[in-house]
Design an enzyme around this catalytic site. Structure first.
Site, mmCIF file in Angstrom:
data_model
loop_
_atom_site.group_PDB
_atom_site.id
_atom_site.type_symbol
_atom_site.label_atom_id
_atom_site.label_comp_id
_atom_site.label_asym_id
_atom_site.label_seq_id
_atom_site.Cartn_x
_atom_site.Cartn_y
_atom_site.Cartn_z
ATOM 1 N N LYS A 159 -22.528 3.709 -5.036
ATOM 2 C CA LYS A 159 -21.893 3.813 -3.725
ATOM 3 C C LYS A 159 -21.115 2.541 -3.372
ATOM 4 O O LYS A 159 -19.972 2.613 -2.922
ATOM 5 C CB LYS A 159 -22.948 4.092 -2.626
ATOM 6 C CG LYS A 159 -23.717 5.395 -2.820
ATOM 7 C CD LYS A 159 -24.625 5.716 -1.641
ATOM 8 C CE LYS A 159 -25.763 4.743 -1.440
ATOM 9 N NZ LYS A 159 -26.784 4.760 -2.526
ATOM 10 N N ARG A 204 -28.897 8.396 6.299
ATOM 11 C CA ARG A 204 -29.992 8.524 5.346
ATOM 12 C C ARG A 204 -30.951 9.648 5.749
ATOM 13 O O ARG A 204 -31.859 9.987 4.997
ATOM 14 C CB ARG A 204 -30.789 7.219 5.308
ATOM 15 C CG ARG A 204 -30.173 6.129 4.404
ATOM 16 C CD ARG A 204 -30.830 6.159 3.099
ATOM 17 N NE ARG A 204 -31.069 5.021 2.254
ATOM 18 C CZ ARG A 204 -30.266 4.076 1.820
ATOM 19 N NH1 ARG A 204 -29.061 3.950 2.267
ATOM 20 N NH2 ARG A 204 -30.654 3.216 0.920
ATOM 21 N N ARG A 208 -29.804 -4.382 -12.383
ATOM 22 C CA ARG A 208 -29.238 -5.070 -11.222
ATOM 23 C C ARG A 208 -30.220 -6.096 -10.662
ATOM 24 O O ARG A 208 -29.826 -7.173 -10.212
ATOM 25 C CB ARG A 208 -28.878 -4.034 -10.134
ATOM 26 C CG ARG A 208 -28.146 -4.646 -8.933
ATOM 27 C CD ARG A 208 -27.686 -3.602 -7.937
ATOM 28 N NE ARG A 208 -28.763 -3.150 -7.062
ATOM 29 C CZ ARG A 208 -28.626 -2.220 -6.132
ATOM 30 N NH1 ARG A 208 -27.461 -1.625 -5.953
ATOM 31 N NH2 ARG A 208 -29.644 -1.866 -5.380
ATOM 32 N N ARG A 235 -32.379 -8.998 -4.889
ATOM 33 C CA ARG A 235 -32.916 -8.064 -3.894
ATOM 34 C C ARG A 235 -34.401 -7.812 -4.129
ATOM 35 O O ARG A 235 -34.809 -7.442 -5.228
ATOM 36 C CB ARG A 235 -32.126 -6.745 -3.946
ATOM 37 C CG ARG A 235 -30.835 -6.807 -3.160
ATOM 38 C CD ARG A 235 -30.062 -5.509 -3.222
ATOM 39 N NE ARG A 235 -30.811 -4.352 -2.739
ATOM 40 C CZ ARG A 235 -30.250 -3.201 -2.456
ATOM 41 N NH1 ARG A 235 -28.939 -3.045 -2.589
ATOM 42 N NH2 ARG A 235 -30.973 -2.199 -2.029
ATOM 43 N N ARG A 248 -38.171 4.146 -3.552
ATOM 44 C CA ARG A 248 -36.857 4.431 -2.949
ATOM 45 C C ARG A 248 -36.318 5.772 -3.441
ATOM 46 O O ARG A 248 -35.720 6.529 -2.669
ATOM 47 C CB ARG A 248 -35.873 3.310 -3.280
ATOM 48 C CG ARG A 248 -36.167 2.016 -2.515
ATOM 49 C CD ARG A 248 -35.568 0.805 -3.194
ATOM 50 N NE ARG A 248 -34.118 0.809 -3.189
ATOM 51 C CZ ARG A 248 -33.376 0.060 -4.010
ATOM 52 N NH1 ARG A 248 -33.945 -0.736 -4.899
ATOM 53 N NH2 ARG A 248 -32.069 0.121 -3.937
HETATM 54 O O1 C5P Z 1 -28.217 1.230 1.129
HETATM 55 P P1 C5P Z 1 -29.115 0.262 0.438
HETATM 56 O O2 C5P Z 1 -29.673 0.800 -0.845
HETATM 57 O O3 C5P Z 1 -28.528 -1.085 0.292
HETATM 58 O O4 C5P Z 1 -30.375 0.091 1.414
HETATM 59 C C1 C5P Z 1 -31.459 -0.734 1.061
HETATM 60 C C2 C5P Z 1 -32.667 -0.389 1.915
HETATM 61 O O5 C5P Z 1 -32.362 -0.563 3.298
HETATM 62 C C3 C5P Z 1 -33.140 1.054 1.807
HETATM 63 O O6 C5P Z 1 -33.975 1.255 0.669
HETATM 64 C C4 C5P Z 1 -33.889 1.203 3.116
HETATM 65 O O7 C5P Z 1 -35.165 0.585 3.065
HETATM 66 C C5 C5P Z 1 -33.026 0.417 4.074
HETATM 67 N N1 C5P Z 1 -32.041 1.283 4.762
HETATM 68 C C6 C5P Z 1 -32.491 2.141 5.742
HETATM 69 N N2 C5P Z 1 -31.611 2.955 6.400
HETATM 70 C C7 C5P Z 1 -30.299 2.923 6.109
HETATM 71 C C8 C5P Z 1 -29.820 2.049 5.108
HETATM 72 C C9 C5P Z 1 -30.727 1.249 4.437
HETATM 73 O O8 C5P Z 1 -33.675 2.201 6.010
HETATM 74 N N3 C5P Z 1 -29.444 3.716 6.782
HETATM 75 MG MG MG Z 2 -25.255 -0.384 -1.690
#
Ligand code: C5P
Ligand code: MG
Length: 190
Positions: A14, A89, A128, A134, A145
């Site tokens: 993404k 999400r 990654r 991270r 996740r």
């Molecule tokens: O989008 P990304 O993978 O960078 O998000 C990392 C973490 O941030 C997710 O695993 C989640 O814990 C949190 N997150 C969330 N709600 C969102 C975006 C991210 O809880 N809309």
């Molecule tokens: Mg991302």
């Protein structure tokens, strides 16, 4: 406006494809994950709250995320359109986004669903994790996740299917070839 949701499980590309979209269509980019990590790095109250969920591979509550998007849109000013990366999400977040965009007399034009098998996602995210710094790019949290994605996030796709804006994109292979498919899908819906 051209508003795009870039959708898919963690590690599906993404962020990478958002960068291509920004250049191609001159759009603003909202990555809720990046915004939350910024809060964590600057030691805010919101950051501390977010970290407690992120480190467990869980989702930050809808209300918190929706408020964040609301204030971001509010401060954004005039743009050609927005790429929503990592948001919505949940189905509740998708509904809230629709209502918010309505107040700007606009809507989501296309939801790009990046399809990548789980074993490939796990491989990519572990790789990654060697350089990302991270705290959630480790095998145990990645597995959580992916489970969170299946349970809470995947239903968002049905929301956009019903709206007639979902497009499936095969997310494996050359980044540039994947982007060619993305462009075709965007141009068909814009
Ligand atoms: O989008 P990304 O993978 O960078 O998000 C990392 C973490 O941030 C997710 O695993 C989640 O814990 C949190 N997150 C969330 N709600 C969102 C975006 C991210 O809880 N809309
Ligand atoms: Mg991302």
């Amino acid at each position: 406006m051209l508003n795009i949701v870039i959708f898919g499980p963690p590690g599906s590309g993404k962020g990478t494809q958002s960068e291509n979209l920004i250049k191609e269509y001159n759009l603003a980019h909202i990555s809720t994950g990046d915004l939350l990590r910024k809060e964590i790095n600057t030691n805010t109250e919101l950051g501390a709250l977010a970290k407690s969920y992120i480190d467990k591979g869980e989702l930050v509550p809808d209300e918190v995320i929706i408020n964040m998007i609301d204030s971001y849109l509010d401060r954004m000013g005039r743009v050609n359109g927005v790429i929503f990366d990592g948001f919505p999400r949940t189905v509740a977040q998708a509904g809230a986004l629709r209502d918010l965009l309505k107040t700007y007399k606009t809507k989501i034009n296309v939801c790009l669903n990046l399809e990548v098998p789980n074993d490939e996602l796990m491989k990519r995210l572990i790789e990654r994790g060697k350089t990302s710094g991270r705290s959630d790019d480790n095998e145990e949290t990645i597995a959580k996740r992916l489970a969170t994605y299946e349970k809470q996030t995947k239903p968002v796709l049905d929301f956009y299917k019903k709206e007639g804006v979902a497009a499936n994109i095969k997310g494996i292979g050359e980044i540039s070839a994947i982007f060619d498919d993305i462009k075709a899908a965007v141009d068909a819906k814009k």
